[in-house]
Motif scaffolding. Structure first.
Motif, PDB file in Angstrom:
ATOM      1  N   ALA A 123     -52.222  -4.659 -14.419  1.00 33.19           N
ATOM      2  CA  ALA A 123     -52.229  -4.140 -13.057  1.00 33.19           C
ATOM      3  C   ALA A 123     -50.979  -4.642 -12.349  1.00 33.19           C
ATOM      4  O   ALA A 123     -50.775  -5.852 -12.223  1.00 33.19           O
ATOM      5  CB  ALA A 123     -53.481  -4.599 -12.336  1.00 33.19           C
ATOM      6  N   ALA A 124     -50.152  -3.701 -11.907  1.00 33.27           N
ATOM      7  CA  ALA A 124     -48.890  -4.057 -11.260  1.00 33.27           C
ATOM      8  C   ALA A 124     -49.002  -3.901  -9.749  1.00 33.27           C
ATOM      9  O   ALA A 124     -49.767  -3.069  -9.250  1.00 33.27           O
ATOM     10  CB  ALA A 124     -47.768  -3.166 -11.781  1.00 33.27           C
ATOM     11  N   SER A 125     -48.226  -4.691  -9.032  1.00 31.38           N
ATOM     12  CA  SER A 125     -48.185  -4.543  -7.583  1.00 31.38           C
ATOM     13  C   SER A 125     -47.565  -3.197  -7.232  1.00 31.38           C
ATOM     14  O   SER A 125     -46.838  -2.590  -8.032  1.00 31.38           O
ATOM     15  CB  SER A 125     -47.358  -5.661  -6.960  1.00 31.38           C
ATOM     16  N   ARG A 126     -47.865  -2.751  -6.030  1.00 33.38           N
ATOM     17  CA  ARG A 126     -47.352  -1.447  -5.603  1.00 33.38           C
ATOM     18  C   ARG A 126     -45.825  -1.448  -5.586  1.00 33.38           C
ATOM     19  O   ARG A 126     -45.199  -0.457  -5.961  1.00 33.38           O
ATOM     20  CB  ARG A 126     -47.895  -1.137  -4.211  1.00 33.38           C
ATOM     21  N   SER A 127     -45.235  -2.577  -5.206  1.00 35.32           N
ATOM     22  CA  SER A 127     -43.771  -2.640  -5.114  1.00 35.32           C
ATOM     23  C   SER A 127     -43.110  -2.517  -6.481  1.00 35.32           C
ATOM     24  O   SER A 127     -42.142  -1.778  -6.658  1.00 35.32           O
ATOM     25  CB  SER A 127     -43.344  -3.930  -4.420  1.00 35.32           C
ATOM     26  N   ILE A 128     -43.643  -3.216  -7.450  1.00 32.72           N
ATOM     27  CA  ILE A 128     -43.070  -3.128  -8.798  1.00 32.72           C
ATOM     28  C   ILE A 128     -43.282  -1.747  -9.372  1.00 32.72           C
ATOM     29  O   ILE A 128     -42.373  -1.164  -9.983  1.00 32.72           O
ATOM     30  CB  ILE A 128     -43.652  -4.204  -9.730  1.00 32.72           C
ATOM     31  N   PHE A 129     -44.469  -1.204  -9.207  1.00 34.16           N
ATOM     32  CA  PHE A 129     -44.714   0.111  -9.803  1.00 34.16           C
ATOM     33  C   PHE A 129     -43.890   1.186  -9.135  1.00 34.16           C
ATOM     34  O   PHE A 129     -43.477   2.165  -9.783  1.00 34.16           O
ATOM     35  CB  PHE A 129     -46.204   0.457  -9.762  1.00 34.16           C
ATOM     36  N   ARG A 130     -43.594   1.015  -7.852  1.00 38.71           N
ATOM     37  CA  ARG A 130     -42.744   1.993  -7.166  1.00 38.71           C
ATOM     38  C   ARG A 130     -41.343   1.966  -7.776  1.00 38.71           C
ATOM     39  O   ARG A 130     -40.742   3.008  -8.041  1.00 38.71           O
ATOM     40  CB  ARG A 130     -42.673   1.682  -5.688  1.00 38.71           C
ATOM     41  N   LEU A 131     -40.815   0.770  -8.014  1.00 38.04           N
ATOM     42  CA  LEU A 131     -39.498   0.637  -8.634  1.00 38.04           C
ATOM     43  C   LEU A 131     -39.517   1.192 -10.055  1.00 38.04           C
ATOM     44  O   LEU A 131     -38.540   1.798 -10.514  1.00 38.04           O
ATOM     45  CB  LEU A 131     -39.072  -0.830  -8.635  1.00 38.04           C
ATOM     46  N   TYR A 132     -40.621   0.986 -10.751  1.00 43.35           N
ATOM     47  CA  TYR A 132     -40.762   1.543 -12.093  1.00 43.35           C
ATOM     48  C   TYR A 132     -40.760   3.066 -12.044  1.00 43.35           C
ATOM     49  O   TYR A 132     -40.055   3.731 -12.811  1.00 43.35           O
ATOM     50  CB  TYR A 132     -42.054   1.020 -12.729  1.00 43.35           C
ATOM     51  N   ALA A 133     -41.528   3.624 -11.137  1.00 46.01           N
ATOM     52  CA  ALA A 133     -41.614   5.085 -11.024  1.00 46.01           C
ATOM     53  C   ALA A 133     -40.264   5.694 -10.662  1.00 46.01           C
ATOM     54  O   ALA A 133     -39.978   6.847 -11.022  1.00 46.01           O
ATOM     55  CB  ALA A 133     -42.668   5.455  -9.993  1.00 46.01           C
ATOM     56  N   MET A 134     -39.414   4.939  -9.974  1.00 50.13           N
ATOM     57  CA  MET A 134     -38.082   5.410  -9.603  1.00 50.13           C
ATOM     58  C   MET A 134     -37.101   5.304 -10.761  1.00 50.13           C
ATOM     59  O   MET A 134     -35.945   5.724 -10.644  1.00 50.13           O
ATOM     60  CB  MET A 134     -37.564   4.599  -8.412  1.00 50.13           C
ATOM     61  N   GLY A 135     -37.535   4.716 -11.860  1.00 48.02           N
ATOM     62  CA  GLY A 135     -36.654   4.592 -13.016  1.00 48.02           C
ATOM     63  C   GLY A 135     -35.783   3.346 -13.002  1.00 48.02           C
ATOM     64  O   GLY A 135     -34.868   3.216 -13.816  1.00 48.02           O
ATOM     65  N   LEU A 136     -36.081   2.416 -12.101  1.00 47.85           N
ATOM     66  CA  LEU A 136     -35.261   1.203 -12.001  1.00 47.85           C
ATOM     67  C   LEU A 136     -35.805   0.077 -12.876  1.00 47.85           C
ATOM     68  O   LEU A 136     -35.105  -0.906 -13.131  1.00 47.85           O
ATOM     69  CB  LEU A 136     -35.216   0.746 -10.543  1.00 47.85           C
ATOM     70  N   TYR A 137     -37.035   0.203 -13.299  1.00 41.52           N
ATOM     71  CA  TYR A 137     -37.676  -0.788 -14.161  1.00 41.52           C
ATOM     72  C   TYR A 137     -38.266  -0.101 -15.386  1.00 41.52           C
ATOM     73  O   TYR A 137     -38.586   1.093 -15.358  1.00 41.52           O
ATOM     74  CB  TYR A 137     -38.827  -1.486 -13.415  1.00 41.52           C
ATOM     75  N   VAL A 138     -38.433  -0.881 -16.447  1.00 43.40           N
ATOM     76  CA  VAL A 138     -39.192  -0.460 -17.616  1.00 43.40           C
ATOM     77  C   VAL A 138     -40.370  -1.425 -17.763  1.00 43.40           C
ATOM     78  O   VAL A 138     -40.185  -2.640 -17.648  1.00 43.40           O
ATOM     79  CB  VAL A 138     -38.328  -0.491 -18.896  1.00 43.40           C
ATOM     80  N   VAL A 182     -48.582 -12.449  -6.534  1.00 45.59           N
ATOM     81  CA  VAL A 182     -48.853 -12.052  -7.909  1.00 45.59           C
ATOM     82  C   VAL A 182     -48.468 -10.595  -8.062  1.00 45.59           C
ATOM     83  O   VAL A 182     -48.968  -9.734  -7.333  1.00 45.59           O
ATOM     84  CB  VAL A 182     -50.335 -12.261  -8.261  1.00 45.59           C
ATOM     85  N   GLN A 183     -47.592 -10.306  -8.995  1.00 49.78           N
ATOM     86  CA  GLN A 183     -47.091  -8.945  -9.148  1.00 49.78           C
ATOM     87  C   GLN A 183     -47.618  -8.239 -10.387  1.00 49.78           C
ATOM     88  O   GLN A 183     -47.629  -7.013 -10.421  1.00 49.78           O
ATOM     89  CB  GLN A 183     -45.565  -8.967  -9.165  1.00 49.78           C
ATOM     90  N   LEU A 184     -47.979  -9.013 -11.418  1.00 48.41           N
ATOM     91  CA  LEU A 184     -48.500  -8.428 -12.651  1.00 48.41           C
ATOM     92  C   LEU A 184     -49.697  -9.258 -13.096  1.00 48.41           C
ATOM     93  O   LEU A 184     -49.615 -10.491 -13.135  1.00 48.41           O
ATOM     94  CB  LEU A 184     -47.441  -8.450 -13.760  1.00 48.41           C
ATOM     95  N   VAL A 185     -50.781  -8.602 -13.437  1.00 47.24           N
ATOM     96  CA  VAL A 185     -51.971  -9.298 -13.906  1.00 47.24           C
ATOM     97  C   VAL A 185     -52.518  -8.591 -15.137  1.00 47.24           C
ATOM     98  O   VAL A 185     -52.865  -7.406 -15.067  1.00 47.24           O
ATOM     99  CB  VAL A 185     -53.078  -9.355 -12.825  1.00 47.24           C
ATOM    100  N   GLU A 186     -52.583  -9.340 -16.243  1.00 53.70           N
ATOM    101  CA  GLU A 186     -53.100  -8.777 -17.489  1.00 53.70           C
ATOM    102  C   GLU A 186     -54.611  -9.027 -17.597  1.00 53.70           C
ATOM    103  O   GLU A 186     -55.137  -9.999 -17.047  1.00 53.70           O
ATOM    104  CB  GLU A 186     -52.415  -9.412 -18.713  1.00 53.70           C
ATOM    105  N   SER A 187     -55.261  -8.184 -18.355  1.00 57.49           N
ATOM    106  CA  SER A 187     -56.678  -8.376 -18.677  1.00 57.49           C
ATOM    107  C   SER A 187     -56.981  -7.661 -19.987  1.00 57.49           C
ATOM    108  O   SER A 187     -56.176  -6.836 -20.446  1.00 57.49           O
ATOM    109  CB  SER A 187     -57.581  -7.837 -17.560  1.00 57.49           C
ATOM    110  N   GLY A 188     -58.107  -7.990 -20.591  1.00 58.27           N
ATOM    111  CA  GLY A 188     -58.556  -7.288 -21.784  1.00 58.27           C
ATOM    112  C   GLY A 188     -58.407  -8.043 -23.081  1.00 58.27           C
ATOM    113  O   GLY A 188     -58.795  -7.544 -24.141  1.00 58.27           O
ATOM    114  N   GLY A 189     -57.839  -9.235 -23.027  1.00 57.18           N
ATOM    115  CA  GLY A 189     -57.706 -10.006 -24.254  1.00 57.18           C
ATOM    116  C   GLY A 189     -59.048 -10.540 -24.722  1.00 57.18           C
ATOM    117  O   GLY A 189     -60.077 -10.405 -24.044  1.00 57.18           O
TER     118      GLY A 189
END
Length: 122
Positions: free
Chosen positions: A23-38, A2-9
């Protein structure tokens, strides 16, 4: 994995507010922080295709659907690997399943969370 989990609805009256969290997995957020993901929030109803509601780049640039401008705010907490969507002055037409999406900029491929239901009704 599981890489992305939403809550609050949930159910809220017109004019009310909700805050969604992704809440994003560490791997996805790392790629996001590097500018490779939005990172973004999308929504879908049975009558409409999934649409982009708001997105945020690693440099903190944001983009919003016209109908939510001035009412919704997207933000992120890098320390918590989390992206938020603050939704104020909610309207019945905001009712939808809201999805967190991570878009790879090179391929435009998206990774989705399972979604969270938002219902705006009196």
């Amino acid at each position: 994995q599981v890489q992305l989990v939403e809550s609050g609805g949930g159910l809220v009256q017109p004019g009310g507010s909700l805050r969604l969290s992704c809440a994003a997995s560490r791997s996805i957020f790392r790629l996001y922080a590097m500018g490779l993901y939005v990172m973004g929030w999308y929504r879908q109803t049975p009558e409409k295709q999934r649409e982009l509601v708001a997105e945020i780049t690693s440099s903190n640039s944001t983009n919003y659907l016209d109908s939510v401008k001035g009412r919704f705010t997207i933000s992120r907490d890098k320390a918590k690997n989390t992206v938020y969507l603050q939704m104020d002055n909610l309207k019945p037409e905001d009712t939808a399943v809201y999805y967190c999406g991570a878009k790879e900029l090179k391929t435009l491929r998206k990774t989705w969370g399972p979604g969270t239901q938002v219902t705006v009704s009196a």
